[in-house]
Design a protein around this motif. Structure first.
Motif, short mmCIF file in Angstrom:
data_model
loop_
_atom_site.label_atom_id
_atom_site.label_comp_id
_atom_site.label_asym_id
_atom_site.label_seq_id
_atom_site.Cartn_x
_atom_site.Cartn_y
_atom_site.Cartn_z
N ILE A 1 0.91 -1.32 0.10
CA ILE A 1 -0.04 0.04 0.01
C ILE A 1 1.03 1.31 -0.06
O ILE A 1 1.95 1.04 0.29
CB ILE A 1 -1.10 -0.03 1.16
N ASN A 2 0.36 2.39 -0.36
CA ASN A 2 0.81 3.66 -0.58
C ASN A 2 1.88 4.01 -1.42
O ASN A 2 2.89 4.75 -1.33
CB ASN A 2 1.13 4.25 1.19
N THR B 1 -7.18 7.67 -5.05
CA THR B 1 -7.11 6.02 -4.76
C THR B 1 -5.91 5.48 -4.74
O THR B 1 -5.07 5.60 -5.33
CB THR B 1 -8.00 5.43 -5.74
N ASP B 2 -5.74 4.63 -3.67
CA ASP B 2 -4.33 3.76 -3.52
C ASP B 2 -4.57 2.63 -4.58
O ASP B 2 -5.57 1.67 -4.68
CB ASP B 2 -4.13 3.01 -2.05
N TYR C 1 -2.89 -0.23 -5.02
CA TYR C 1 -2.63 -1.75 -4.36
C TYR C 1 -3.92 -2.19 -3.68
O TYR C 1 -4.38 -3.03 -3.89
CB TYR C 1 -1.44 -1.73 -3.30
N SER C 2 -4.33 -1.39 -2.62
CA SER C 2 -5.62 -1.48 -1.89
C SER C 2 -6.89 -1.33 -2.46
O SER C 2 -7.81 -1.61 -2.10
CB SER C 2 -5.37 -0.93 -0.34
N HIS C 3 -7.06 -0.39 -3.41
CA HIS C 3 -8.17 0.21 -3.96
C HIS C 3 -8.96 0.84 -2.95
O HIS C 3 -10.06 1.14 -3.19
CB HIS C 3 -9.05 -1.04 -4.61
N LYS C 4 -8.48 1.32 -2.03
CA LYS C 4 -9.14 2.00 -0.96
C LYS C 4 -8.93 3.50 -1.41
O LYS C 4 -7.90 4.07 -1.74
CB LYS C 4 -8.74 2.05 0.48
#
Length: 159
Positions: A122-123, A146-147, A149-152
């Motif tokens: 992430i990040n 949006t990140d 890797y995590s899609h958050k």
């Protein structure tokens, strides 16, 4: 001149088809009754549609409900759909005109710097996009970060 045709009684004719005379008469009466009821409903629909041309079937059914109860007409919402469809009285839905981004312009377009990158945590890579909602005459713009890797969603802004 003498006719060669013999008269066949209704009871014998019904017997050949395996139905009773009562069933024959009941079927004829129900057919006539349902046709009259359908015509009454269609007259009401045409009357309502003369004032409200684009009213849908669900709203029509709600408006017709007291009339149907008063005249003891048994027709459900789906039956009303079928009746209107058979008589070409359904209102066609308007197609929504969706306006999307115009990417064909002379302004500078930036290269995609992360095309070959694959995030492993992430990040590492954040991407951003903007979209809008049209609420009546007001446009609301919203930008998301949006990140990858995590899609958050790690950030946003509404303006």
């Amino acid at each position: 001149m003498k006719s060669n045709f013999r008269h066949i009684g209704l009871a014998k004719l019904c017997g050949w088809f395996g139905i009773s005379r009562q069933a024959y008469y009941q079927y004829n009466w129900e057919t006539i009754s349902s046709t009259l009821e359908e015509e009454m409903v269609l007259m009401q629909v045409r009357d309502i549609r003369s004032r409200h041309r684009r009213m849908g079937t669900r709203k029509l059914y709600e408006i017709l409900h007291p009339f149907l109860l008063e005249n003891q007409i048994k027709i459900g919402r789906d039956g009303l759909f079928d009746l209107l469809s058979a008589n070409h009285l359904l209102v066609r839905r308007r197609k929504r005109r969706i306006q999307t981004t115009n990417s064909y312009h002379r302004l500078r377009k930036y290269p995609n710097l992360i095309r070959e990158m694959i995030p492993t945590a992430i990040n590492q890579i954040w991407v951003s996009d903007i979209t809008y909602w049209k609420l009546g005459e007001i446009h609301l713009y919203i930008s998301f970060i949006t990140d990858v890797y995590s899609h958050k969603i790690v950030g946003y802004h509404v303006g």
